[in-house]
Design a protein around this motif. Structure first.
Motif, short mmCIF file in Angstrom:
data_model
loop_
_atom_site.label_atom_id
_atom_site.label_comp_id
_atom_site.label_asym_id
_atom_site.label_seq_id
_atom_site.Cartn_x
_atom_site.Cartn_y
_atom_site.Cartn_z
N SER A 315 44.90 -16.52 43.66
CA SER A 315 45.53 -16.03 42.57
C SER A 315 44.26 -15.53 41.55
N LEU A 316 43.17 -16.07 41.46
CA LEU A 316 42.03 -15.78 40.48
C LEU A 316 41.31 -14.54 41.38
N PHE A 317 41.32 -14.64 42.54
CA PHE A 317 40.68 -13.38 43.34
C PHE A 317 41.44 -12.23 43.08
N ASP A 318 42.62 -12.29 43.07
CA ASP A 318 43.25 -11.08 42.90
C ASP A 318 43.27 -10.47 41.31
N MET A 319 42.62 -11.24 40.38
CA MET A 319 42.95 -10.77 38.99
C MET A 319 41.71 -9.70 38.67
N GLY A 320 40.50 -10.08 39.31
CA GLY A 320 39.33 -9.41 38.83
C GLY A 320 38.56 -8.57 39.78
N SER A 321 37.44 -7.93 39.54
CA SER A 321 36.73 -7.19 40.50
C SER A 321 36.20 -8.12 41.61
N ALA A 322 36.09 -7.37 42.38
CA ALA A 322 35.39 -7.85 43.67
C ALA A 322 34.09 -8.30 43.43
N PRO A 323 33.36 -9.37 43.98
CA PRO A 323 32.10 -9.69 43.60
C PRO A 323 31.25 -8.90 44.50
N ASN A 324 29.80 -8.61 44.04
CA ASN A 324 29.06 -8.25 44.94
C ASN A 324 28.79 -8.65 46.22
N ARG A 325 28.11 -7.91 47.19
CA ARG A 325 27.80 -8.11 48.56
C ARG A 325 26.95 -9.42 48.61
N ASP A 326 26.07 -9.92 47.87
CA ASP A 326 24.97 -10.78 47.71
C ASP A 326 25.54 -11.91 48.19
N PRO A 327 25.05 -12.60 49.22
CA PRO A 327 25.63 -13.79 49.67
C PRO A 327 25.62 -14.93 48.76
N ASN A 328 24.27 -15.20 48.24
CA ASN A 328 24.26 -16.30 47.29
C ASN A 328 25.16 -16.16 46.08
N ALA A 329 25.32 -14.76 45.59
CA ALA A 329 26.14 -14.74 44.37
C ALA A 329 27.57 -14.76 44.73
N VAL A 330 28.15 -14.61 45.94
CA VAL A 330 29.30 -14.48 46.47
C VAL A 330 29.50 -16.31 46.58
N ARG A 331 28.77 -16.86 47.21
CA ARG A 331 28.94 -18.28 47.43
C ARG A 331 29.03 -19.13 45.92
N SER A 332 28.26 -18.80 44.94
CA SER A 332 28.38 -19.27 43.73
C SER A 332 29.49 -18.95 43.08
N TRP A 333 29.90 -17.71 43.08
CA TRP A 333 31.24 -17.34 42.73
C TRP A 333 32.30 -18.26 43.14
N ILE A 334 32.42 -18.55 44.60
CA ILE A 334 33.49 -19.58 45.07
C ILE A 334 33.21 -21.09 44.40
N TYR A 335 32.00 -21.38 44.20
CA TYR A 335 31.80 -22.81 43.86
C TYR A 335 32.30 -22.97 42.31
N ALA A 336 32.11 -22.04 41.63
CA ALA A 336 32.44 -21.94 40.11
C ALA A 336 34.09 -21.96 40.27
N LYS A 337 34.77 -21.25 41.02
CA LYS A 337 36.04 -21.28 41.01
C LYS A 337 36.70 -22.72 41.50
N LEU A 338 35.89 -22.94 42.47
CA LEU A 338 36.40 -24.46 43.04
C LEU A 338 36.29 -25.57 42.05
N LEU A 339 34.95 -25.63 41.48
CA LEU A 339 34.78 -26.44 40.09
C LEU A 339 36.11 -26.31 38.94
N ALA A 340 36.23 -25.12 38.78
CA ALA A 340 37.12 -24.93 37.66
C ALA A 340 38.52 -25.75 38.10
#
Length: 387
Positions: A315-340
């Motif tokens: 549900s959070l993925f659908d609310m905002g803009s898509a992340p950039n394609r940088d693999p490290n940034a994408v994984r950090s984005w996922i971890y931050a969501k999981l932590l929240a």
């Protein structure tokens, strides 16, 4: 932002000891320029990933609120460097969660992994623009693989790098014969929810395995397993079907969902499909033969326990803009969501306690049950107070 600042000391009590120092040792906080502390960095990560904001929006809100004067590019760089730190925080919080799933029966040293995918929309879009494929390890929830594809990138085990000994759990979307064969050929094992229509099974003599007939032999709420085979890439592979009959209430809910979906599409559900809805049946490859049918189904249930968190993430993925394609940034984005999500769960566990003033009086001490154990807060340690 003002509310978050006031309550931040409560939120951070659910983080592991030394989490601030860990930000420096992992390289997430190499210098204090623009971002003055680990607290500010984590709040930035939540502002960006958990609030559904774009990099530009998160940077602007951070600057306006006085949290940190940082540009969108600067925030992206910080997110790239924060991957190892956020990963460690997720692992630590998940280990203390009351929602840990049972993983008994699986040999030590085997890597348990969940594969899943979700669609990502660009702001203003009405459809799927990107698909995020990711693999999480159990029980740490560490992301060891992530790939961003366009909307045509399908779900398949063949996307996932497999190491010998891996056990990869997947839902029906990954129930393809070539994909399961790929995992076996690379030395791993697959545990997947069986799709009765797209994954034909064979019996010992090569004839069709009558799935519905086998399921009807289940008595009461007991489990059962059957030796089966399937063909892929011109070869024959062995596997095991494990199944359990749902409770009457669970079965009725499944049938109701199928019929509701069919009505929306102007279709009718077949009697066989409605009967299949009365059971849960999964396919396990030979490396899991030392597990009983009950253990196989419990292991698959572990995938669903994590799916409960994924639903919030989607549900959070659908609310905002898509992340950039940088693999490290994408994984950090996922971890931050999981932590929240994990912190929300921990706050929910603690919310059984009632504090009229809105926070525990002894902020310098952890709540009972927060550090280790099941993560639940015993009522005997902090009795609930009347409103």
């Amino acid at each position: 932002m003002d509310t978050l600042g006031e309550e931040w000391s409560v939120v951070t009590r659910f983080l592991p000891d030394g989490w601030r120092e860990l930000a420096r040792s992992t390289g997430a906080l190499q210098r204090a320029r623009q971002v003055s502390s680990a607290d500010v960095l984590l709040r930035l990560a939540f502002l960006y990933a958990a609030s559904g904001l774009s990099l530009q929006q998160a940077a602007a809100r951070s600057s306006t609120s006085g949290l940190a004067r940082i540009s969108a590019v600067g925030l992206m760089k910080r997110m790239r460097n924060a991957e190892a730190w956020l990963q460690a925080l997720v692992a630590a919080v998940f280990r203390e969660s009351a929602c840990r799933a049972p993983l008994g029966g699986v040999a030590a040293g085997r890597r348990l992994r969940i594969v899943d995918a979700t669609h990502v929309k660009v702001a203003g879009s009405n459809g799927t623009d990107w698909r995020l494929h990711y693999v999480l390890s159990l029980p740490s929830l560490t992301c060891d693989f992530a790939e961003v594809t366009d909307a045509k990138g399908g779900e398949t085990y063949k996307r996932v790098p497999v190491q010998p000994g891996d056990v990869i759990l997947g839902d029906r979307g990954y129930c393809h014969r070539k994909g399961v064969a790929y995992v076996i050929d690379d030395g791993g094992d697959a545990l997947v929810r069986l799709n009765a229509n797209s994954f034909p099974l064979l019996n010992a003599d090569g004839g069709r395995f009558e799935l519905l007939t086998a399921l009807r032999s289940l008595k009461g709420l007991g489990t059962k397993g059957w030796k089966v085979w399937f063909e892929a890439n011109g070869r024959r592979y062995a596997a095991r079907l494990c199944a359990v009959r749902k409770s009457a209430i669970a079965a009725r809910r499944s049938r109701d969902r199928l019929q509701k979906l069919a009505r929306k599409k102007g279709k009718t559900v077949s009697p066989a499909t409605l009967e299949f809805a009365e059971y849960v049946f999964v396919l396990a490859t030979p490396g899991l033969d030392d597990l009983t049918p009950e253990q196989v189904l419990e292991l698959y249930r572990a995938r669903w326990q994590v799916e409960l968190s994924f639903k919030r993430l989607k549900s959070l993925f659908d609310m905002g803009s898509a992340p950039n394609r940088d693999p490290n940034a994408v994984r950090s984005w996922i971890y931050a969501k999981l932590l929240a999500v994990l912190l929300i769960e921990r706050l929910g566990e603690a919310s059984r306690l009632f504090f009229p003033w809105g926070f525990p009086m002894e902020l310098g001490k952890p709540l009972a049950g927060v550090s280790g154990g099941s993560g639940c807060v015993p009522d005997r340690d902090f009795p609930a107070q009347p409103a």
